[in-house]
Scaffold this motif. Structure first.
Motif, PDB file in Angstrom:
ATOM      1  N   ARG A  89       0.699 -14.649   7.516  1.00 24.82           N
ATOM      2  CA  ARG A  89      -0.231 -13.572   6.884  1.00 24.82           C
ATOM      3  C   ARG A  89      -0.501 -12.543   8.130  1.00 24.82           C
ATOM      4  NH1 ARG A  89      -5.040 -15.474   7.059  1.00 24.82           N
ATOM      5  NH2 ARG A  89      -6.155 -13.608   6.952  1.00 24.82           N
ATOM      6  N   ARG A  90       0.640 -12.045   8.649  1.00 24.50           N
ATOM      7  CA  ARG A  90       0.531 -10.886   9.665  1.00 24.50           C
ATOM      8  C   ARG A  90      -0.364  -9.945   8.842  1.00 24.50           C
ATOM      9  NH1 ARG A  90       3.625  -6.732   9.398  1.00 24.50           N
ATOM     10  NH2 ARG A  90       5.087  -7.649   8.035  1.00 24.50           N
ATOM     11  N   LEU A  91      -1.031  -9.557   9.712  1.00 21.86           N
ATOM     12  CA  LEU A  91      -2.060  -8.184   9.241  1.00 21.86           C
ATOM     13  C   LEU A  91      -1.145  -7.047   9.452  1.00 21.86           C
ATOM     14  CD1 LEU A  91      -5.637  -7.679  10.051  1.00 21.86           C
ATOM     15  CD2 LEU A  91      -4.187  -7.077   8.061  1.00 21.86           C
ATOM     16  N   ALA A  92      -1.060  -6.385   8.500  1.00 20.66           N
ATOM     17  CA  ALA A  92      -0.100  -5.334   8.508  1.00 20.66           C
ATOM     18  C   ALA A  92      -0.951  -3.901   8.801  1.00 20.66           C
ATOM     19  CB  ALA A  92       0.653  -5.006   7.301  1.00 20.66           C
ATOM     20  N   ASP A  93      -0.209  -2.838   9.051  1.00 22.30           N
ATOM     21  CA  ASP A  93      -1.143  -1.556   8.959  1.00 22.30           C
ATOM     22  C   ASP A  93      -1.154  -1.371   7.751  1.00 22.30           C
ATOM     23  OD1 ASP A  93       1.826   0.745   9.091  1.00 22.30           O
ATOM     24  OD2 ASP A  93       1.683  -1.343   8.796  1.00 22.30           O
ATOM     25  N   MET A  94      -2.326  -0.965   7.416  1.00 22.22           N
ATOM     26  CA  MET A  94      -2.726  -0.841   6.039  1.00 22.22           C
ATOM     27  C   MET A  94      -2.729   0.905   5.860  1.00 22.22           C
ATOM     28  SD  MET A  94      -5.880  -3.208   5.659  1.00 22.22           S
ATOM     29  CE  MET A  94      -6.426  -2.052   4.619  1.00 22.22           C
ATOM     30  N   ARG A  95      -1.756   1.338   5.514  1.00 18.42           N
ATOM     31  CA  ARG A  95      -1.624   2.699   5.286  1.00 18.42           C
ATOM     32  C   ARG A  95      -1.821   3.028   3.901  1.00 18.42           C
ATOM     33  NH1 ARG A  95       2.819   3.825   8.234  1.00 18.42           N
ATOM     34  NH2 ARG A  95       2.421   2.279   9.256  1.00 18.42           N
ATOM     35  N   ARG A  96      -2.140   4.107   3.271  1.00 15.94           N
ATOM     36  CA  ARG A  96      -2.059   4.466   2.158  1.00 15.94           C
ATOM     37  C   ARG A  96      -1.004   3.727   1.384  1.00 15.94           C
ATOM     38  NH1 ARG A  96      -1.149   9.430  -0.708  1.00 15.94           N
ATOM     39  NH2 ARG A  96       0.607   9.557   0.602  1.00 15.94           N
ATOM     40  N   ASN A  97      -1.349   3.453   0.351  1.00 13.31           N
ATOM     41  CA  ASN A  97      -0.147   2.672  -0.534  1.00 13.31           C
ATOM     42  C   ASN A  97       0.645   4.021  -0.953  1.00 13.31           C
ATOM     43  OD1 ASN A  97       1.437   1.536  -2.159  1.00 13.31           O
ATOM     44  ND2 ASN A  97       0.085   0.866  -3.638  1.00 13.31           N
ATOM     45  N   GLU A  98       1.980   3.757  -0.809  1.00 13.25           N
ATOM     46  CA  GLU A  98       2.762   5.052  -1.141  1.00 13.25           C
ATOM     47  C   GLU A  98       3.152   4.991  -2.608  1.00 13.25           C
ATOM     48  OE1 GLU A  98       6.435   4.282   0.516  1.00 13.25           O
ATOM     49  OE2 GLU A  98       6.138   2.469   0.614  1.00 13.25           O
ATOM     50  N   SER A  99       2.709   4.040  -3.284  1.00 11.41           N
ATOM     51  CA  SER A  99       2.997   4.240  -4.617  1.00 11.41           C
ATOM     52  C   SER A  99       2.359   5.396  -5.182  1.00 11.41           C
ATOM     53  CB  SER A  99       2.310   2.960  -5.300  1.00 11.41           C
ATOM     54  OG  SER A  99       1.207   2.928  -5.380  1.00 11.41           O
ATOM     55  N   SER A 100       3.038   5.941  -6.407  1.00  9.38           N
ATOM     56  CA  SER A 100       2.803   7.222  -6.926  1.00  9.38           C
ATOM     57  C   SER A 100       1.494   7.389  -7.048  1.00  9.38           C
ATOM     58  CB  SER A 100       3.913   7.567  -7.778  1.00  9.38           C
ATOM     59  OG  SER A 100       3.395   6.818  -9.011  1.00  9.38           O
ATOM     60  N   ASP A 101       0.689   6.535  -7.656  1.00  3.21           N
ATOM     61  CA  ASP A 101      -0.793   6.811  -8.182  1.00  3.21           C
ATOM     62  C   ASP A 101      -1.798   6.684  -6.916  1.00  3.21           C
ATOM     63  OD1 ASP A 101      -1.837   3.416  -9.077  1.00  3.21           O
ATOM     64  OD2 ASP A 101      -0.157   3.906  -7.719  1.00  3.21           O
ATOM     65  N   SER A 102      -1.108   6.646  -5.921  1.00  4.07           N
ATOM     66  CA  SER A 102      -2.162   6.630  -4.727  1.00  4.07           C
ATOM     67  C   SER A 102      -2.472   8.021  -4.207  1.00  4.07           C
ATOM     68  CB  SER A 102      -1.519   5.855  -3.548  1.00  4.07           C
ATOM     69  OG  SER A 102      -0.128   6.659  -3.147  1.00  4.07           O
ATOM     70  N   HIS A 104      -3.880  -0.603  -1.570  1.00  5.60           N
ATOM     71  CA  HIS A 104      -3.141  -1.906  -1.208  1.00  5.60           C
ATOM     72  C   HIS A 104      -1.834  -1.536  -0.859  1.00  5.60           C
ATOM     73  CE1 HIS A 104      -1.379  -5.573  -1.733  1.00  5.60           C
ATOM     74  NE2 HIS A 104      -2.431  -6.106  -1.873  1.00  5.60           N
ATOM     75  N   PRO A 105      -1.488  -2.060   0.235  1.00  2.00           N
ATOM     76  CA  PRO A 105       0.029  -1.869   0.826  1.00  2.00           C
ATOM     77  C   PRO A 105       1.085  -2.484  -0.152  1.00  2.00           C
ATOM     78  CG  PRO A 105      -0.929  -3.466   2.230  1.00  2.00           C
ATOM     79  CD  PRO A 105      -2.218  -3.171   1.309  1.00  2.00           C
ATOM     80  N   GLY A 106       0.589  -3.080  -0.724  1.00  5.44           N
ATOM     81  CA  GLY A 106       1.679  -4.030  -1.516  1.00  5.44           C
ATOM     82  C   GLY A 106       2.345  -5.413  -0.788  1.00  5.44           C
ATOM     83  N   PHE A 107       3.098  -6.107  -1.243  1.00 10.27           N
ATOM     84  CA  PHE A 107       3.504  -7.370  -0.908  1.00 10.27           C
ATOM     85  C   PHE A 107       4.784  -7.382  -0.573  1.00 10.27           C
ATOM     86  CE2 PHE A 107       0.286  -8.233  -4.198  1.00 10.27           C
ATOM     87  CZ  PHE A 107      -0.697  -8.821  -3.549  1.00 10.27           C
ATOM     88  N   VAL A 108       5.118  -8.441   0.584  1.00  8.58           N
ATOM     89  CA  VAL A 108       6.501  -8.350   0.814  1.00  8.58           C
ATOM     90  C   VAL A 108       6.782  -9.854   1.373  1.00  8.58           C
ATOM     91  CG1 VAL A 108       5.780  -8.194   3.432  1.00  8.58           C
ATOM     92  CG2 VAL A 108       8.276  -7.634   2.682  1.00  8.58           C
ATOM     93  N   SER A 109       8.130 -10.375   0.982  1.00  7.30           N
ATOM     94  CA  SER A 109       8.545 -11.470   1.347  1.00  7.30           C
ATOM     95  C   SER A 109       9.759 -11.580   1.743  1.00  7.30           C
ATOM     96  CB  SER A 109       8.267 -12.687   0.021  1.00  7.30           C
ATOM     97  OG  SER A 109       7.149 -12.795  -0.336  1.00  7.30           O
ATOM     98  N   VAL A 110      10.301 -12.278   2.707  1.00 10.52           N
ATOM     99  CA  VAL A 110      11.312 -12.092   3.307  1.00 10.52           C
ATOM    100  C   VAL A 110      12.210 -13.389   3.435  1.00 10.52           C
ATOM    101  CG1 VAL A 110      12.558 -11.637   5.747  1.00 10.52           C
ATOM    102  CG2 VAL A 110      10.231 -10.578   5.280  1.00 10.52           C
TER     103      VAL A 110
END
Lengths: 971, 548
Positions: free
Chosen positions: A741-754, B77-83
């Protein structure tokens, strides 16, 4: 017996008829079902095993001895003479010709939709047998299904009557064309599954292409249909008579006054269905990128592969390369790249002159094949497995059918008289349909080689020695039999030259074999490739069988002709060692395994609603427990680990920002009755349960978009490049290092509705970030464990290695990589067109330069090679004789002499492999010699490389599998 | 699998919408290094750029018409990833695919599956597509919603791929598993529906409320906005779907596996691997040293020219070069001795030159027959080394120098102290070679291998590479004969008559027969242990069934 006269509901689900609708072909069905009864009997006798798992040891187990003798009398009595140790056909379920229905449908802007052909609405009128139906074409003398194409034409052409189309054609038409007009001009493929009655429908929808003349359209045909409906033609017409009952509806006549209106109203979503102009991605619209991509890909494809002699090449270089390129070519990762010209059209004119695009856009023609599925679940299942795994073959035959329909439309237009015109049209289409049905029937029902030597050796080594013994014995016998003409040597020369899949199986591996030396190692690199860059193993296998490994790509099949069954079967058996392919295994869940990852809400089944709202059950508990929860108190720590210390960008930025204006995309007021529960239904990700986890807790808060987001966390890691590279290249290592459950950088979601974040960026982005604008787009996703589930691997049943190595068949069939036939009559009729068709519509789904057929005649003991590149050959002959390669001949001789010297069989087979490897090494010499040359001096080759001119074609073909340039120099 | 999976929804307000999309991102081409990998990297970069334009274009248009029902993950939300750790494939989930190309592909698939294609009964599988837009396996289905029109909402799951055949081949598999996914969603939603209806029966509400055209759209807009997690009361539905879709992509890609055989390794490879393993074991035992030997092995595996480059004094570059320097007759004599297994001794001051001569000469033999002592200060017995380099002062024992199984090459300096001339200069101008042997056998008849090799060496049209390929062919050809002879004489223990038959069969008889047989016998000693032990065990009939 005509059920077509009564309209039957099809999709309404009301009273699906119990019997298959196609009782039209009574006599055939009867005779066939008699045959099946007998087959079925035999199946249950325990002699033959479950299909595909045939592993019985019998004295001569290679070919089916099924013999269907038919005496074609008026009553058409069928005798099935099955020898005791027989094997049945491929199919486990019955298959009736009438199960295949053809519909040709037209969608015209002006005229609406019309049915141009429906085999269900056609009855054959045969003067001698008044009740006969078109499908009442008795399977041929020797048991395969043979449509009376030639025979009946000698007599008198059949006449057909077109009756009212079945009631389901409207619905089917809508399925073929869709409810909304598409602007796409190329051909479209569709498959529908119809539940009741169970049917599969395969449709190809084409735009039409017209010639210069405006008459070049189906209009003429429709007009003639229409005129017929008005003026009833005489029964004494020279072609046939056209009978019209009062209920007969003319073909092509709009079935309901305004079909499209009906369609619309039937459509639930009519309100939304403006004609959809698809977001086109054609070269015209999307210009540069599309072209640049395909160009770069093609240059990539053209990159020469490492030379086989070079050190890096592993054993399976060419196999590996072929598969890797396939994976790349069909990859989605670079967006869709059309591999084929999508301009396949439906020609309404034989003039190949300028097509009028405006016209083409207006009319579409759908050719649909509808296959009735067996009622029994099991049989239906097994047919579907067969159908879908063998789809490329079905499709190829459909293309053939489409071409025939095109021709029929064009030809019939030349007929002046309306009734005759229709007859010509119907006759031609029915004949083509007959061919199609027969081909499919044969593909499904024909006998197979039950124990192909190569595949059996690959899949089971337990009886290897016995297998080798049998193989050598048969080979010795055949060698002796054809000694005078060097029959076997000639045949093997041709087979080794065209069915090239043996080459990778002798290319030496660089790995220490885990198994004993006699057993070739399984290719590790290819295995790895298949996992990381999936390609279609069925495709790979098909290419192997057809020998499509060389350059330019040639596909080949081999037909063994002869009246002596045993002899033909012996040849087939021997060739099944040399015509090679990979073996396929299927990995599936053990039966009864229901708890599989495909189920997204497993935990919810049992949990009562009220208790569920606050729990986070999305991951199976075992997995949820597994990942070490990141309890580290600093995000920074985790994050810097992410980038392997390579980050120079600011790490954890937490910026408070103002809430976005509540617009339509914002959280909407919740509906009253369920608001309480829904408030908890956070569509975002909740971390695993641990609320005390500072990080998780913070996240939860932030992510809950039900409450107005007051804060937003923005982490930036590394440079843009790095973040991408991390993902692409070292992603794996990275992820392993980090907690799940690594905490990722939470940048803006790049999906288009963002787009909500647009303004945020400006506020929060530090100058350094702005420099890397592209980077900020790459968000770090939350990592979840990849669910896994237990699979067990079993031998795959429906693969080409098992299905395309045919046995002794009563009649020539186009699909098989190898099969035997008793007479070459039909072969002579069809071969050239089949080969040409193969080049035009290869089942292999990749361009093919040449199609070749090796014909081995065991009666005359000669071997010929026929090719689509029709080089001049004598009249009455199928192809050219094969020049015996002296390499192959000495190879055979010495292996068999070893055998006669009583050397252990498996050693002899090992020696055979060694000798094949010698051929491969020689081809490497040849390739090396030809490198950088323009012309070949055959004499010099002979002297210097020890290559005789008789060996040159073989060696060149082998060399072309690893050194593509060879062909250019030699040919 | 080279595909992506997406969940689509037909929103009552906004029409077909993509809700959630899982893609598989494959690692760059694995080893062996492919010429295209660099290109691939370029394309990745290119891809990234395109993604930007897509976002710029699409976000503005999409933003206006979105509701809860049309959205999956919240904006932040940044989305999900599984490796997949085994393969390095990453499964990424977002609401939309990240690339512009894929965005429109998925959009197209979504629109077609929900508003163009017609599925009888409106729930079920369809396949459709074309080369330009990709190919789609779609399964449409309803989800119960007490607040929706008709009490249900319409969804589809689409799988998009460019490999049409692969997708169609996978139909039964996909259908089976998507059905499970769908049924799971449906039954979960049904429970929610039932309980909601229990609380507040909507049908009654609707029947009782007066219909007013003016109010209607506003009433409905609120209701239309229910998300799938709310319909299923599954707060983490998206994460679960991510897991399901990722698994589906992986499982579909690995549903069928190929068993593809490659050729057995050559004897040379086997011997080298055996030697390497031995050395590694020794190293493990002793803890150090022996590195050079394994490096030597690697040279053998990957071509022999590694040594020559390190040493830049005068040296022999190839067999042809050696032949030019020594002269045809002398070369023939020397090569004959090498092939017969006689001890070849080179004596001289130039260590590098001798080493290079051995490097060239040993290519005549199978690896298993090569035992080199490149430079020694004392004589070593023939059974230990068949290539022996000696310093000029070493005396060779009389029994050796008088033996017919030895050949001695003395390297004599023409000029004194000229070793450091420009490298690669004419060896002839520096040295003279005197070859001596007590052998009385004629060396000009056989073996056949040597005769053929000389033809290739003489032909100046053949490059050195071609010659070495030819030599490889010849060696493999004769190695195969060796195997047969070994099997015949050593394993099966056949008599003289039978052996003669085998020799005829192998083409070892005729002119030069005696030499051929000597060669075969010598080469037999070079067979790998793996091979020999296999044949021995096979003949005893052991393990025949265990060999799997």
């Amino acid at each position: 017996m005509l059920s077509g006269n009564t309209p039957r509901p099809v999709f309404t689900g009301v009273s699906a008829p119990l019997s298959l609708s196609f009782s039209l072909s009574l006599s055939l069905s009867l005779s066939l079902s008699l045959a099946y009864l007998l087959i079925a009997k035999c199946k249950t006798s325990g002699l033959s095993a479950v299909r595909g798992k045939v592993v019985y040891v019998l004295p001569i187990p290679w070919c089916s001895n099924m013999k269907i003798k038919s005496q074609r009398k008026s009553g058409s009595v069928w005798l099935l003479n099955m020898q005791s140790r027989l094997h049945d056909s491929w199919a486990s379920a019955e298959f009736d010709l009438a199960q295949i229905r053809l519909i040709v449908h037209q969608d015209c802007e002006r005229r609406g939709r019309q049915v141009l052909f429906d085999s269900k609405a056609i009855r054959k009128l045969d003067p001698s047998e008044p009740n006969a139906e078109e499908t009442k074409v008795p399977p041929a003398r020797s048991g395969a299904c043979q449509i009376n194409s030639k025979a009946s034409q000698k007599e008198s052409p059949p006449t057909y009557q077109y009756t009212r189309p079945a009631s389901d054609v409207n619905m089917l038409g809508e399925m073929m064309f869709g409810s909304v007009a598409m602007s796409y001009k190329g051909s479209t493929l569709k498959i529908h599954h119809i539940r009741s009655p169970p049917q599969l429908m395969v449709s190809k929808v084409f735009s039409t292409r017209h010639g210069s003349s405006n008459t070049g359209s189906t209009n003429t045909l429709q007009d003639s249909f229409e005129s017929i409906s008005q003026t009833c033609p005489s029964h004494t017409s020279s072609i046939g008579f056209w009978s019209l009952s009062s209920t007969t509806v003319a073909l092509g006549y709009p079935i309901c006054p305004t079909p499209q209106l009906l369609v619309r109203s039937a459509s639930f979503f009519a309100a939304h269905s403006n004609p959809v102009d698809m977001p086109g991605r054609g070269h015209s619209e999307d210009g540069d990128s599309g072209i640049a991509r395909s160009a770069s890909l093609s240059s990539f494809l053209a990159t020469p592969m490492p030379s086989p002699g070079s050190s890096s090449s592993s054993g399976c270089a060419s196999s590996y390369q072929r598969r890797l390129l396939r994976s790349q070519a069909t990859s989605l990762q670079h967006g869709p790249i059309p591999r084929w010209s999508t301009e396949e059209m439906f020609s309404l004119s034989d003039e190949s002159c300028s097509s009028n695009p405006a016209m083409a856009r207006r009319k579409k023609i759908a050719v649909s094949i509808i296959i009735s599925l067996p009622e029994k679940e099991e049989e239906s299942h097994s047919f579907q497995e067969f159908f879908f795994s063998h789809f490329p073959l079905f499709e190829s035959h459909m293309n053939k059918l489409k071409t025939a329909i095109e021709r029929a439309m064009i030809v019939c237009r030349r007929v002046a008289e309306a009734s005759q015109r229709v007859q010509v049209y119907l006759c031609r289409v029915m004949e083509a349909l007959g061919e199609f049905r027969m081909t499919v029937w044969n593909l499904y029902m024909a006998p197979r080689i039950t124990e192909p030597v190569w595949l059996t050796m690959v899949s089971q080594s337990a009886e290897r020695n016995q297998l080798c013994q049998r193989f050598l014995k048969e080979m010795s016998v055949l060698m002796e039999h054809g000694a005078k003409t060097q029959f076997l040597s000639a045949l093997l020369t041709a087979v080794l030259m065209y069915h090239l899949a043996w080459v990778p199986t002798v290319m030496p591996s660089n790995h220490l074999p885990i198994k004993p030396v006699c057993q070739k190692p399984a290719s590790h690199t290819v295995d790895l490739l298949a996992k990381s860059h999936p390609y279609n193993p069925l495709w790979a296998q098909l290419g192997d069988l057809y020998g499509a490994l060389g350059s330019p790509v040639r596909v080949c099949r081999t037909v063994v002709v002869g009246r002596r069954r045993e002899l033909v079967q012996r040849v087939l058996y021997i060739l099944s060692y040399f015509i090679r392919c990979s073996d396929l295994q299927e990995n599936a869940q053990p039966p009864g395994h229901t708890d599989i990852p495909a189920n997204p809400c497993p935990a919810l089944y049992s949990a009562p609603l009220s208790e569920r709202t606050n729990e986070t059950p999305l991951i199976p508990e075992s997995e949820a427990a597994k990942p070490p929860v990141c309890t580290g108190n600093t995000n920074d720590k985790t994050l810097s680990a992410n980038v392997d210390g390579a980050n120079d960008a600011p790490v954890s930025e937490r910026t408070s920002k103002k809430a976005p204006k509540s617009d339509s995309a914002g959280p909407s007021p919740l509906p009253e009755p369920t608001s309480e529960r829904l408030a908890c239904a956070d569509p975002g990700w909740e971390p695993f349960g641990d609320a005390t986890d500072p990080v998780g807790g913070g996240l939860e808060h932030i992510l809950a978009n039900q409450s107005p987001p007051v804060q937003r966390v923005k982490f930036t890691i590394g440079s843009p490049r790095e973040s991408d590279h991390d993902g692409q290249r070292c992603g794996r290592g990275l992820h392993r290092k980090l907690p799940h459950r690594r905490l990722a950088d939470m940048r803006r979601n790049e999906s288009s509705d963002s787009s909500l974040g647009d303004s945020d960026e400006e506020e929060t982005a530090s100058p350094s970030q702005q420099a890397y604008t592209p980077a900020t787009e790459t968000a770090r996703e939350y990592e979840l464990p990849l669910p896994s589930c237990q699979t067990e691997s079993r031998a795959s049943v429906n693969h080409f290695g098992r299905s395309l190595l045919g046995g002794y068949c009563p009649q020539y069939m186009p699909d098989f990589a190898l099969h035997g036939i008793s007479s070459d009559q039909r072969l002579k009729q069809c071969l050239m067109t089949d080969l040409e068709h193969t080049v035009l519509h290869p089942a292999l789904d990749e361009p093919v330069a040449e199609a070749v057929c090796i014909v081995a005649d065991t009666d005359r003991l000669c071997v010929q090679v026929a090719t689509s590149q029709r080089r001049v050959c004598e009249p009455g002959r199928l192809g050219r004789d094969v020049m015996v390669s002296s390499l192959v001949h000495t190879l055979l001789t010495s292996v068999l002499q070893l055998h006669t010297l009583n050397i252990a069989a498996d050693f002899c087979v090992m020696h055979l492999e060694d000798r094949l490897q010698e051929i491969y090494f020689k081809s490497c010499s040849l390739a090396e010699y030809l490198r950088g040359q323009r012309r070949v001096h055959v004499k010099e080759l002979g002297l210097a490389l020890g290559i005789e001119s008789s060996d040159l074609p073989l060696l060149a073909a082998v060399a072309s599998t690893h050194s593509p340039y060879v062909a250019q120099i030699l040919l | 699998m080279n595909a992506l999976v997406a969940l689509c929804h037909f929103c009552e307000l906004h029409g077909p919408r993509t809700l959630f999309c899982t893609e598989a991102v494959h690692p760059p081409a694995p080893s062996p290094p492919q010429p295209g990998s660099a290109l691939l990297g370029d394309r990745e970069a290119e891809r990234e750029g395109e993604g930007l334009t897509m976002r710029a274009n699409s976000s503005a248009t999409q933003r206006a018409d979105m509701c809860e029902g049309c959205r999956s993950l919240p904006v932040s939300h940044p989305g999900f990833v599984s490796v997949d750790t085994e393969t390095g494939i990453r499964f990424l989930s977002h609401q939309h695919p990240r690339q512009a190309q894929l965005f429109s592909v998925v959009r197209q698939a979504c629109v077609r599956s929900l508003s163009c294609e017609v599925c009888p009964g409106r729930e079920g599988p369809i396949f459709f597509g074309d080369e330009q837009h990709g190919f789609v396996f779609s399964h449409t289905f309803f989800i119960k919603d007490s607040l929706a029109r008709g009490f249900q909402r319409w969804y589809s799951i689409v799988m998009v791929a460019m490999d049409r055949i692969y997708l169609i081949n996978s139909w039964p598999f996909l259908l089976r598993h998507l059905k499970l996914t769908i049924q799971s969603l449906q039954s979960t939603a049904l429970k929610v529906f039932d309980s909601e209806q229990g609380v507040c029966p909507q049908r009654a509400v609707r029947m009782n409320s007066a219909f007013s055209p003016a109010v209607f759209p506003h009433q409905r807009s609120g209701n239309a906005a229910r998300s799938l997690p709310s319909l299923t009361q599954h707060p983490n539905l998206w994460a679960s779907l991510h897991a399901s879709f990722s698994w589906l992509l992986k499982a579909c890609g690995s549903r069928l596996t190929e068993k593809l055989l490659e050729g057995a390794p050559t004897e040379d490879t086997l011997v080298l691997i055996e030697r390497q393993t031995e050395q590694e074991e020794e190293m493990n035992a002793e803890g150090a040293g022996g590195k050079s030997e394994s490096a030597q092995c690697r040279d053998f595996l990957f071509g022999d020219d590694g040594k020559g480059e390190e040493y830049c004094g005068p040296n022999f570059r190839s067999l042809r070069h050696l032949r030019q320097v020594l002269g045809a007759a002398e070369f023939r004599q020397l090569a004959w001795h090498v092939l017969m297994g006689n001890q070849v001794i080179w004596r001289g001051t130039d260590r590098g030159l001798i080493q290079s001569a051995f490097n060239v000469l040993k290519t005549l033999l199978p690896v298993g027959c090569v035992r080199v002592e490149a430079y020694s200060s004392q004589y070593e017995e023939a059974y230990r080394y068949n290539f022996l380099g000696l310093s000029p002062d070493v005396q060779i024992p009389a029994h050796v120098s008088s033996s017919e199984f030895t050949v001695l090459v003395d390297v004599l300096n023409v000029e004194q102290g000229c070793v450091h001339v420009v490298c690669d200069d004419d060896v002839l101008s520096l040295y003279q070679f005197s070859i001596s042997s007590a052998n009385t056998q004629p060396v000009d008849k056989g073996p056949t291998l040597l005769n053929k090799l000389e033809v290739a060496l003489t032909n100046e049209n053949l490059s050195v590479e071609v010659v070495s390929h030819c030599l490889l062919c010849l060696k493999e050809e004769w190695m195969n004969k060796v195997k047969v002879l070994f099997k015949f004489t050593k394993v099966d223990g056949r008599g003289r008559d039978d052996t003669q038959k085998v020799l005829v069969l192998l083409g070892a008889t005729g002119p030069g027969e005696e030499d051929n047989v000597r060669l075969l016998k010598f080469w037999m000693t070079g067979l790998s242990k793996t091979y020999k032990s296999h044949l021995m065990t096979a003949v005893r009939g052991v393990e025949r069934t265990l060999s799997q």
